[in-house]
Design a protein around this motif. Structure first.
Motif, PDB file in Angstrom:
ATOM      1  N   SER A 102       0.817  -1.197   0.000  1.00 16.52           N
ATOM      2  CA  SER A 102       0.000   0.000   0.000  1.00 16.52           C
ATOM      3  C   SER A 102       0.862   1.264   0.000  1.00 16.52           C
ATOM      4  O   SER A 102       0.595   2.217  -0.740  1.00 16.52           O
ATOM      5  CB  SER A 102      -0.928  -0.002   1.216  1.00 16.52           C
ATOM      6  N   SER A 103       1.910   1.262   0.816  1.00 15.00           N
ATOM      7  CA  SER A 103       2.780   2.446   0.864  1.00 15.00           C
ATOM      8  C   SER A 103       3.568   2.609  -0.427  1.00 15.00           C
ATOM      9  O   SER A 103       3.831   3.733  -0.871  1.00 15.00           O
ATOM     10  CB  SER A 103       3.722   2.379   2.065  1.00 15.00           C
ATOM     11  N   SER A 105       2.438   1.697  -3.411  1.00 14.48           N
ATOM     12  CA  SER A 105       1.461   2.171  -4.398  1.00 14.48           C
ATOM     13  C   SER A 105       1.205   3.658  -4.205  1.00 14.48           C
ATOM     14  O   SER A 105       1.062   4.398  -5.182  1.00 14.48           O
ATOM     15  CB  SER A 105       0.155   1.405  -4.266  1.00 14.48           C
ATOM     16  N   ALA A 106       1.153   4.102  -2.953  1.00 14.07           N
ATOM     17  CA  ALA A 106       0.916   5.505  -2.679  1.00 14.07           C
ATOM     18  C   ALA A 106       2.080   6.373  -3.144  1.00 14.07           C
ATOM     19  O   ALA A 106       1.907   7.512  -3.563  1.00 14.07           O
ATOM     20  CB  ALA A 106       0.659   5.730  -1.196  1.00 14.07           C
ATOM     21  N   GLY A 107       3.287   5.835  -3.108  1.00 10.05           N
ATOM     22  CA  GLY A 107       4.474   6.575  -3.510  1.00 10.05           C
ATOM     23  C   GLY A 107       4.596   6.760  -5.014  1.00 10.05           C
ATOM     24  O   GLY A 107       5.310   7.615  -5.491  1.00 10.05           O
ATOM     25  N   LYS A 108       3.892   5.943  -5.797  1.00 10.76           N
ATOM     26  CA  LYS A 108       3.956   6.016  -7.264  1.00 10.76           C
ATOM     27  C   LYS A 108       3.195   7.210  -7.814  1.00 10.76           C
ATOM     28  O   LYS A 108       3.420   7.625  -8.929  1.00 10.76           O
ATOM     29  CB  LYS A 108       3.410   4.736  -7.881  1.00 10.76           C
ATOM     30  N   HIS A 109       2.252   7.733  -7.067  1.00 11.25           N
ATOM     31  CA  HIS A 109       1.390   8.801  -7.590  1.00 11.25           C
ATOM     32  C   HIS A 109       1.871  10.160  -7.212  1.00 11.25           C
ATOM     33  O   HIS A 109       2.446  10.569  -6.398  1.00 11.25           O
ATOM     34  CB  HIS A 109      -0.047   8.642  -7.104  1.00 11.25           C
TER      35      HIS A 109
END
Length: 109
Positions: A102-103, A105-109
């Motif tokens: 989750s962290s 995935s959040a860093g990709k945006h």
């Protein structure tokens, strides 16, 4: 800090089951579960009792009958506790991996 005594509702919450099932198991396994009663007559369970309930819950979910559960608790208690400890560890690892994913995935945006 761990609680000394748990109400039947707290045990039900820990297991994710209803109070009537916890009461049934308490009555079905008097050799393994030893509730004390408060002044109102309500059952209170020790941490050891809660662990026994967790073991019963696990064994029932594997498909054992109540007689099979009693036999495993009587004859293979340490093995059941070890199995449950491994499952708890795997659940914890899974939760940690989900957090990492989750962290990331959040860093990709």
């Amino acid at each position: 800090m761990q609680k000394v005594l748990y109400t039947i509702g707290e045990v039900a919450g820990i297991l994710g089951e209803n109070v009537s099932l916890v009461r049934f198991w308490s009555d079905s396994f008097p050799k393994f579960i030893h509730p004390v009663r408060n002044g109102k007559g309500n059952r209170l369970f020790s941490a050891d009792d809660v662990e026994t309930f967790r073991q019963i819950h696990y064994l029932v979910r594997t498909g054992l009958t109540l007689e099979g559960v009693a036999r495993r608790l009587r004859d293979e208690r340490a093995s059941v506790a070890a199995e449950l400890k491994v499952l708890d560890s795997l659940k914890s690892i899974r939760e940690q991996l989900i957090e990492v994913r989750s962290s990331m995935s959040a860093g990709k945006h």
